[in-house]
Write an enzyme that holds these catalytic residues in place. Structure first.
Site, short mmCIF file in Angstrom:
data_model
loop_
_atom_site.label_atom_id
_atom_site.label_comp_id
_atom_site.label_asym_id
_atom_site.label_seq_id
_atom_site.Cartn_x
_atom_site.Cartn_y
_atom_site.Cartn_z
N TYR A 154 0.75 -1.24 -0.04
CA TYR A 154 0.07 0.02 0.15
C TYR A 154 0.81 1.15 0.04
O TYR A 154 0.63 2.18 -0.73
CB TYR A 154 -0.98 0.12 1.41
CG TYR A 154 -2.04 1.02 1.26
CD1 TYR A 154 -3.13 0.84 0.41
CD2 TYR A 154 -2.04 2.20 2.01
CE1 TYR A 154 -4.02 1.80 0.47
CE2 TYR A 154 -2.80 3.11 2.09
CZ TYR A 154 -3.88 2.95 1.42
OH TYR A 154 -4.82 3.84 1.05
N LYS A 158 0.93 4.00 -2.99
CA LYS A 158 0.75 5.57 -2.63
C LYS A 158 1.77 6.41 -3.08
O LYS A 158 1.57 7.54 -3.50
CB LYS A 158 -0.10 5.61 -1.36
CG LYS A 158 -1.45 5.01 -1.38
CD LYS A 158 -2.23 5.46 -2.45
CE LYS A 158 -3.77 4.94 -1.86
NZ LYS A 158 -4.65 5.53 -2.88
#
Length: 250
Positions: A154, A158
């Protein structure tokens, strides 16, 4: 307030959470909205709600990780509500993993939706906005700004969104296109449940430093920021990475 009157917006992940709140907010400010989501039923529900409130909206099923699905969805959006002026890339997934147990297919899926999806939808929208102007607002995260445990995939996705945003903003600096990204912290959305289960051996106290004493914010608060960044009030903002996180990245 009708800051977006006469504009057309595409919102991905529009069936729930930040995406749904943003689709509602842009419509309330005058934009015609194409609600894109992997869930056709969820997209239809969102568009129906917006339409019943007196605003123009359409629902389009779209897998943001699939180039063919994305191209078709953007073409359909342009045909149904008009050529896009605004793109809000909000679709995203994530959960906790012990990295030594993270399967390549799980890594690939998170990167595919969060990062590649942002690229694919942006690329499909670019031909509509380069000559007449437009705005792309991406969804990054505090996880792209500071390291967080059990979130390697993640965080990587991002962090990639942040640099993609900056690269796109610089590449098209002189083409009337503004590109920015919003970094939410804790938000009360369905994704919270995806991050509710820690992996084996993980200690909750390791993540408490990423929880603001102000608590979580609502999707509507994030949507208000999307609407501002998409509006002409933010005309001088491009390549900006904006945190709305209760101070956790201080």
């Amino acid at each position: 307030m009708n800051r977006l009157e006469g504009r057309t917006a595409i919102v991905t992940g529009a069936a729930s959470g930040i995406g749904l709140s943003t689709a509602r907010r842009l419509a309330s400010e005058g934009a015609a909205v194409a609600c894109l989501d992997l869930s056709a039923e969820g997209a239809e529900k969102a568009a129906s709600e917006i339409s019943s409130a007196g605003h123009k909206a359409t629902a389009i099923a779209c897998d943001v990780s699939d180039p063919t699905s994305v191209r078709r969805a953007v073409e359909d959006a342009a045909g149904q509500v008009g050529e896009p002026d605004i793109l809000c890339n909000i679709a995203g997934i994530g959960r906790f993993y012990n990295t030594h147990e993270l399967k390549p297919e799980e890594w690939n899926r998170i990167i595919a939706v969060n990062l590649t999806g942002t690229f694919l939808v942006s690329q499909a929208v670019l031909p509509y906005v380069l000559d007449r102007g437009g705005v792309i607002v991406n969804t990054a995260s505090t996880s792209g700004l500071v390291a967080q445990p059990w979130q390697a995939a993640y965080c990587a996705s991002k962090g990639g969104v942040i640099m993609f945003t900056k690269a796109l903003a610089l590449e098209y600096w002189d083409r009337k296109l503004r590109v920015n990204a919003i970094c939410p912290g804790g938000v009360e959305t369905p994704m919270v449940t995806e991050f509710s289960e820690l992996p084996p051996g993980a200690e909750f106290k390791r993540i408490t430093r990423y929880i603001s004493p102000l608590g979580f914010c609502s999707p509507d608060e994030i949507a208000a920021l999307f609407a501002y960044v998409a509006s002409d009030e933010a005309r001088y903002m491009t390549g900006s990475i904006i945190s709305l996180d209760g101070g956790i990245t201080l």
